[in-house]
Design a protein around this motif. Structure first.
Motif, short mmCIF file in Angstrom:
data_model
loop_
_atom_site.label_atom_id
_atom_site.label_comp_id
_atom_site.label_asym_id
_atom_site.label_seq_id
_atom_site.Cartn_x
_atom_site.Cartn_y
_atom_site.Cartn_z
N SER A 27 0.85 -1.19 0.00
CA SER A 27 0.00 0.00 0.00
C SER A 27 0.89 1.24 0.00
O SER A 27 1.93 1.27 0.66
CB SER A 27 -0.90 0.02 1.24
OG SER A 27 -1.54 1.27 1.38
N TYR A 28 0.47 2.26 -0.73
CA TYR A 28 1.27 3.47 -0.84
C TYR A 28 0.63 4.65 -0.09
O TYR A 28 1.00 5.80 -0.30
CB TYR A 28 1.50 3.81 -2.32
CG TYR A 28 2.32 2.73 -2.99
CD1 TYR A 28 3.71 2.77 -2.96
CD2 TYR A 28 1.71 1.64 -3.59
CE1 TYR A 28 4.47 1.76 -3.53
CE2 TYR A 28 2.46 0.62 -4.16
CZ TYR A 28 3.84 0.69 -4.12
OH TYR A 28 4.58 -0.32 -4.68
N ARG A 29 -0.27 4.33 0.83
CA ARG A 29 -0.80 5.35 1.72
C ARG A 29 0.27 5.73 2.74
O ARG A 29 1.11 4.91 3.10
CB ARG A 29 -2.06 4.84 2.42
CG ARG A 29 -3.22 4.60 1.45
CD ARG A 29 -4.43 4.04 2.16
NE ARG A 29 -5.54 3.83 1.23
CZ ARG A 29 -6.67 3.23 1.56
NH1 ARG A 29 -6.84 2.77 2.79
NH2 ARG A 29 -7.63 3.09 0.67
N LYS A 30 0.21 6.97 3.20
CA LYS A 30 1.28 7.52 4.04
C LYS A 30 1.54 6.66 5.28
O LYS A 30 2.67 6.35 5.61
CB LYS A 30 0.92 8.95 4.44
CG LYS A 30 2.03 9.67 5.18
CD LYS A 30 1.66 11.13 5.42
CE LYS A 30 2.79 11.85 6.16
NZ LYS A 30 2.45 13.27 6.40
N LYS A 31 0.48 6.28 5.98
CA LYS A 31 0.63 5.51 7.21
C LYS A 31 1.23 4.14 6.93
O LYS A 31 2.11 3.65 7.65
CB LYS A 31 -0.73 5.36 7.91
CG LYS A 31 -0.65 4.71 9.28
CD LYS A 31 -2.01 4.71 9.95
CE LYS A 31 -1.93 4.05 11.33
NZ LYS A 31 -3.26 4.04 12.01
N ALA A 32 0.77 3.50 5.84
CA ALA A 32 1.27 2.17 5.48
C ALA A 32 2.74 2.24 5.08
O ALA A 32 3.54 1.36 5.43
CB ALA A 32 0.44 1.59 4.35
#
Length: 251
Positions: A72-77
């Motif tokens: 995943s390329y979401r900030k948190k992930a």
């Protein structure tokens, strides 16, 4: 069957404004408990591949998997991923941020939001592992190249990663220090940290790795045990590499 820990599936990657891909359809598996080397001549795509493995770059096509899950390329992930998959760059000056040795080793854990006591303990342990604890208060700009190389490694270790990716770990080091770095890589491997190295030094890879993946011009041309690759001189030379000295002696 050995558990896969990192995988790329048909990964294609273009840098901005480039019409030729830096990675072209690369599929490979890095397995748990297997000392892995990524081989290739300069410009083969080794560093670009590493940037895929810790989410710095996102594939133009294809996918990257960490422990069986698509990345995943979401900030948190990504923040969680990079604390688990740490890359130590070839040039230590590209990732030394602290003014002092101890400040630099503390930088990663501090950014993870850990309590001060844990940050201090992680920094101490990491600096002791690389032999820099006695220099903890020294300005990082006053370190020798070899010491800066070890400090960049300490910064990664302090993050407590599951996987440590070392880009040309012995480049620019004298033979004694290069041996020490690889001995440390062995110790980390035996303590449960997965180690992946990138190199064009075939003698180093032959001595150290259980399995290799070979890149040429952004494409993967071989994956598996080393004997199978070096037994094919045409494949070896076409990848811009030579047979290791010890392999030739064994032959």
């Amino acid at each position: 069957m050995t558990e896969p820990i990192l995988e790329t599936r048909s990964v294609v990657f273009y840098y901005d404004n480039n019409t030729k891909p830096s990675l072209n359809g690369v599929s490979l598996t890095i397995k748990k408990g297997v000392k892995t080397a990524i081989l290739g001549a300069n410009g083969a795509g080794k560093s670009t591949l590493f940037y895929q493995l810790n989410g710095v770059c996102r594939p133009s096509k294809g996918e990257v998997l960490y422990r069986g899950e698509s990345m995943s390329y979401r900030k948190k992930a990504l923040k969680a991923l990079r604390s688990n998959v740490a890359v130590v760059l070839q040039n230590p000056d590209d990732q030394i941020f602290g003014q002092t040795v101890i400040a630099d080793a503390s930088y990663g854990p501090k950014n993870m939001g850990l309590p001060k006591e844990e940050v201090d303990e992680r920094a101490r342990v990491a600096l002791e592992q690389v032999g820099l604890w006695e220099l903890r208060d020294r300005n990082s700009l006053q370190l020798s190249y070899g010491q800066r190389k070890r400090l960049s490694l300490a910064g990664a270790l302090a993050m407590g990663p599951d996987i440590l990716i070392l880009d040309e770990p012995t480049a620019g080091l004298d033979p004694q220090m290069a041996l020490e770095v690889m001995e440390l890589a062995d110790q980390l491997h035996h303590s449960g940290t997965e180690i992946v190295i990138s190199t064009h030094d075939v003698d180093l890879a032959y001595m150290w790795a259980d399995e290799i993946h070979v890149l040429r011009g952004g494409e993967k041309v071989y994956s598996g045990e080393q004997e199978g690759f070096y037994s094919d001189p045409l494949l070896t030379y076409s990848a811009g590499l030579l047979q290791p000295s010890m392999f030739q002696i064994n032959q």
